[in-house]
Motif scaffolding. Structure first.
Motif, PDB file in Angstrom:
ATOM      1  N   ALA A  56       0.821  -1.217   0.000  1.00 42.72           N
ATOM      2  CA  ALA A  56       0.000   0.000   0.000  1.00 42.72           C
ATOM      3  C   ALA A  56       0.858   1.272   0.000  1.00 42.72           C
ATOM      4  O   ALA A  56       2.016   1.245   0.424  1.00 42.72           O
ATOM      5  N   VAL A  57       0.254   2.335  -0.466  1.00 45.08           N
ATOM      6  CA  VAL A  57       0.941   3.641  -0.449  1.00 45.08           C
ATOM      7  C   VAL A  57       1.432   3.973   0.953  1.00 45.08           C
ATOM      8  O   VAL A  57       2.545   4.460   1.143  1.00 45.08           O
ATOM      9  N   GLY A  58       0.576   3.676   1.923  1.00 42.99           N
ATOM     10  CA  GLY A  58       0.923   4.004   3.313  1.00 42.99           C
ATOM     11  C   GLY A  58       2.183   3.302   3.791  1.00 42.99           C
ATOM     12  O   GLY A  58       2.886   3.805   4.668  1.00 42.99           O
ATOM     13  N   SER A  59       2.458   2.121   3.233  1.00 41.46           N
ATOM     14  CA  SER A  59       3.651   1.370   3.635  1.00 41.46           C
ATOM     15  C   SER A  59       4.846   1.682   2.743  1.00 41.46           C
ATOM     16  O   SER A  59       5.909   1.084   2.907  1.00 41.46           O
ATOM     17  N   SER A  60       4.660   2.576   1.791  1.00 41.94           N
ATOM     18  CA  SER A  60       5.717   2.851   0.814  1.00 41.94           C
ATOM     19  C   SER A  60       6.259   4.270   0.937  1.00 41.94           C
ATOM     20  O   SER A  60       6.953   4.752   0.041  1.00 41.94           O
ATOM     21  N   GLN A  61       5.917   4.936   2.021  1.00 43.02           N
ATOM     22  CA  GLN A  61       6.346   6.327   2.185  1.00 43.02           C
ATOM     23  C   GLN A  61       7.841   6.419   2.521  1.00 43.02           C
ATOM     24  O   GLN A  61       8.439   5.446   2.997  1.00 43.02           O
ATOM     25  N   ASP A  62       8.392   7.587   2.301  1.00 41.52           N
ATOM     26  CA  ASP A  62       9.772   7.830   2.720  1.00 41.52           C
ATOM     27  C   ASP A  62       9.876   7.615   4.229  1.00 41.52           C
ATOM     28  O   ASP A  62       8.960   7.959   4.978  1.00 41.52           O
ATOM     29  N   GLY A 116       6.644   2.389 -14.146  1.00 44.71           N
ATOM     30  CA  GLY A 116       6.321   3.810 -14.150  1.00 44.71           C
ATOM     31  C   GLY A 116       6.494   4.445 -12.789  1.00 44.71           C
ATOM     32  O   GLY A 116       6.514   3.760 -11.769  1.00 44.71           O
ATOM     33  N   ARG A 117       6.645   5.759 -12.839  1.00 42.84           N
ATOM     34  CA  ARG A 117       6.654   6.554 -11.607  1.00 42.84           C
ATOM     35  C   ARG A 117       5.329   7.303 -11.627  1.00 42.84           C
ATOM     36  O   ARG A 117       5.282   8.506 -11.874  1.00 42.84           O
ATOM     37  N   ASN A 118       4.269   6.574 -11.371  1.00 44.88           N
ATOM     38  CA  ASN A 118       2.949   7.117 -11.597  1.00 44.88           C
ATOM     39  C   ASN A 118       2.325   7.750 -10.367  1.00 44.88           C
ATOM     40  O   ASN A 118       1.425   8.560 -10.464  1.00 44.88           O
ATOM     41  N   HIS A 119       2.818   7.381  -9.210  1.00 41.83           N
ATOM     42  CA  HIS A 119       2.311   8.003  -7.980  1.00 41.83           C
ATOM     43  C   HIS A 119       3.430   8.773  -7.286  1.00 41.83           C
ATOM     44  O   HIS A 119       3.278   9.951  -7.005  1.00 41.83           O
ATOM     45  N   PHE A 120       4.540   8.079  -7.048  1.00 43.48           N
ATOM     46  CA  PHE A 120       5.705   8.742  -6.436  1.00 43.48           C
ATOM     47  C   PHE A 120       6.529   9.326  -7.583  1.00 43.48           C
ATOM     48  O   PHE A 120       7.561   8.788  -7.981  1.00 43.48           O
ATOM     49  N   VAL A 156       5.406  -5.819  -9.059  1.00 46.25           N
ATOM     50  CA  VAL A 156       5.617  -5.228  -7.740  1.00 46.25           C
ATOM     51  C   VAL A 156       4.961  -3.852  -7.762  1.00 46.25           C
ATOM     52  O   VAL A 156       5.220  -3.037  -8.650  1.00 46.25           O
ATOM     53  N   LEU A 157       4.056  -3.653  -6.818  1.00 46.42           N
ATOM     54  CA  LEU A 157       3.336  -2.392  -6.713  1.00 46.42           C
ATOM     55  C   LEU A 157       3.626  -1.773  -5.357  1.00 46.42           C
ATOM     56  O   LEU A 157       3.593  -2.479  -4.344  1.00 46.42           O
ATOM     57  N   THR A 158       3.915  -0.490  -5.349  1.00 47.18           N
ATOM     58  CA  THR A 158       4.085   0.189  -4.066  1.00 47.18           C
ATOM     59  C   THR A 158       2.942   1.179  -3.851  1.00 47.18           C
ATOM     60  O   THR A 158       3.053   2.093  -3.048  1.00 47.18           O
TER      61      THR A 158
END
Lengths: 458, 168
Positions: free
Chosen positions: A202-208, A285-289, A317-319
């Motif tokens: 999930a996005v939440g687990s992929s943050q800086d 792709g860098r579609n969200h980050f 693999v999706l982040t």
């Protein structure tokens, strides 16, 4: 310590690729059982890197008998102290603490070291430790570059010491049983035509990751240890600290999500198929980050030649999304599918509805447990002519009662003692990892890469 | 003879005292809980398998080796908070479970009920500090209910009976 070990770190990082390529010899893989000077009593253990993955490994090994935790090294004082305190609290002795790995290897008399540093330090640290006479357990990916990984295998061959790479699924009884019993012996999948794997996060687990500035290393230290790699002279202290904590996001320091997450699972494709793929095509792709250097999502297809007529493996693999079943590797055949994961909860086994062979004898022998008979979904939207007969669902007969990394470390320890063969020595790990290094280039250039010996050789 | 109102006040306070005591005691004990997985090898072809596959079962167990005061995930988040010194977090992690158990037992037995309630209210308030920093509003509200219950109990402590030490 040899002159080679004392190679300046920065030089090693910059020139490692050339040195590594030149050192690849045809020496046999040192797998272990006959390891020279295998210690019979306590193993003196050193840790290189005391971050999060170090904690995972330490938690997995603290119950393994015969280990004396002798020394720890990290450039971050806070982590170094934390690791040393944990060891003292648990085992009574305070280990030696070092900011500098070379100093630790020189001063301490170690049998084995565990390396959990950022990917771009794996090769230098592994070579230093092997040259210092230690057996090495190094986390995957072997290196941020193929050349770095090759230099590790060369050092393993040159020194005769053991090198285990942290693809821990290779020692997991659930995976070993699945490959040996279900796929190879009983051939429950029939002809494996497709493989499918994923790690959806999930996005939440992929943050800086952010860490309070006061406990991070200073500029001089970060520069000394190459966190400006590829950007020399261009970075502020804030940039350096971001790269130190978030090294997985930078191309000069890591391979990105396809190697951080995908490497474990693509390794399973290659291990189970018993061969390397012949090509890869990929898209990313860098579609969200959008400002990240690495892709935030990657999809790729590997093609394999097999005795049965070929197979292909899709991996994503999706982040940016966690839905879709988490992380697993699926082996899809004409008679059945094994969907296996390090998490038992994500593991499912299906028998094709049209399969002639009954699996009841396998259940009676204890090889499988039946979960449910296949039931048609039904409903007014079902069009009979489109539907396949629903598959029966099964599961593995048992699970793993230890932390997932423990069997892999136990295998390493047993190999050092001359009692076992490594399940993932450096050479086999590199054979399996080599194709992964080509996913990002295939995606960047929108091309299919047909592998040659130049791409995959060890 | 006591009036009906006195008896109701006493029962009301007793229920509150028992609830707060159990809440703290069991929460503290749970901090010593963990799980132990089955290590019985499953049979394949009539023999225990040689791979190390074990029956899928785990038991809940208690022991000092399982102790964790502040849950691990929360501990790591708090350790990264600039306003929380790590040494203080370590001490807090060590004492939280025992403090909850002791205050729970003290409240149930009526050992210095006023001070036990005060200690309990302070523990819940201290837990709130970390959650405020982490912006976990749901947890803050949840703890606020506990603090309010401790405060209500203190306001009504004159109705306390069945206490081992009732003066304090």
């Amino acid at each position: 310590m040899s002159e080679e070990t004392k190679t300046n770190r920065r030089d090693f990082l910059r020139k490692g690729s050339v040195a590594g390529a030149g050192l690849v010899l045809g020496a046999p893989a040192i797998l272990s059982a006959e390891a020279k000077n295998a210690p019979s009593d306590e193993l003196r253990v050193g840790f290189i890197g005391c971050g999060k993955q170090h904690e995972v490994l330490f938690d997995a090994m603290k119950n393994i008998p015969g280990m004396r935790y002798t020394a720890v090294a990290d450039i971050m004082k806070n982590r170094l102290g934390g690791s040393a305190s944990r060891i003292k609290n648990m085992f009574g002795d305070m280990p030696g603490r070092y900011f500098d790995v070379e100093e630790m290897l020189e001063k301490e008399d170690l049998d084995v070291v565990f390396i959990t540093t950022p990917d771009f330090w794996h090769a230098p640290h592994t070579v230093m430790a092997l040259e210092a006479g230690c057996h090495v357990y190094c986390e995957k990916m072997m290196s941020d570059t193929l050349e770095g990984a090759r230099s590790m295998v060369a050092a393993m061959d040159r020194t005769g010491k053991l090198l285990q790479i942290g693809h821990q699924r290779r020692s997991n009884p659930r995976y070993q049983f699945t490959l040996d019993y279900l796929i190879n012996q009983e051939k429950i999948c029939g002809q494996i035509v497709n493989m499918n794997g994923q790690w959806n996060r999930a996005v939440g687990s992929s943050q800086d990751i952010s860490v309070k500035e006061s406990i991070l290393p200073d500029e001089k230290t970060l520069l000394k240890y190459g966190f400006d790699k590829g950007q020399e002279g261009k970075l502020s202290l804030s940039d350096l600290r971001h790269r130190f904590v978030n090294w997985r996001l930078y191309k000069d320091l890591s391979g990105g999500p396809i190697s951080d997450l995908g490497a474990h699972q693509i390794d399973i494709f290659n291990w189970f198929m018993g061969t390397q793929p012949k090509s890869v095509m990929a898209s990313g792709g860098r579609n969200h980050f959008k400002s990240r250097e690495h892709f935030d999502n990657v999809m790729c297809v590997f093609e394999y030649d097999t005795p049965e007529g070929g197979a292909r493996a899709f991996y994503q693999v999706l982040t940016t999304t966690s839905a879709g079943g988490g992380y697993y590797e699926s082996f899809m055949g004409t008679e059945g599918t094994v969907e296996i994961s390090e998490r038992a909860a994500y593991t499912n086994i299906y028998r094709e509805g049209g399969c002639d062979r009954s699996w009841d004898p396998l259940v009676q022998r204890g090889i499988l447990k039946k979960v449910a008979s296949g039931q048609a979904a039904g409903g007014s939207d079902a069009i009979a002519s489109y539907e396949s007969a629903p598959p029966d669902q099964f599961e593995l007969p048992g699970g793993l009662s230890k932390p997932p990394h423990q069997p892999h470390i136990e295998n390493f320890v047993a190999a050092v003692r001359g009692q076992a063969k490594l399940t993932c020595d450096g050479r086999h790990a590199l054979e399996s990892e080599a194709p992964i290094y080509w996913v990002n280039p295939a995606a960047e250039n929108s091309e299919t890469i047909h592998f040659t010996d130049e791409h995959l050789h060890v | 003879m006591k009036s009906d109102s006195d008896i109701a006040n006493f029962f009301g306070f007793l229920i509150l005292r028992v609830w707060l005591g159990i809440r703290a005691l069991i929460t503290g004990i749970e901090k010593f809980s963990g799980s132990r997985s089955s290590e019985v090898a499953v049979n394949v072809d009539g023999e225990p398998n040689s791979y190390g596959l074990t029956a899928d079962a785990s038991d809940k167990v208690y022991g000092f080796s399982h102790y964790g005061g502040v849950p691990e995930a929360l501990y790591k988040q708090l350790a990264d908070e600039p306003l929380i010194p790590e040494f203080a977090l370590k001490i807090y992690d060590i004492i939280l479970g025992p403090v909850l158990i002791l205050s729970g037992i003290a409240l149930l037995l009526g050992l210095a009920t006023r001070y036990s309630l005060l200690a309990m209210g302070l523990v819940y308030s201290s837990l709130t500090v970390g959650l405020i920093l982490l912006k976990q509003d749901g947890g803050i509200a949840w703890l606020a209910i506990h603090v309010l219950l401790a405060a209500v109990a203190l306001f009504n402590v004159r109705h306390n009976r069945f206490a081992v030490i009732s003066k304090l």
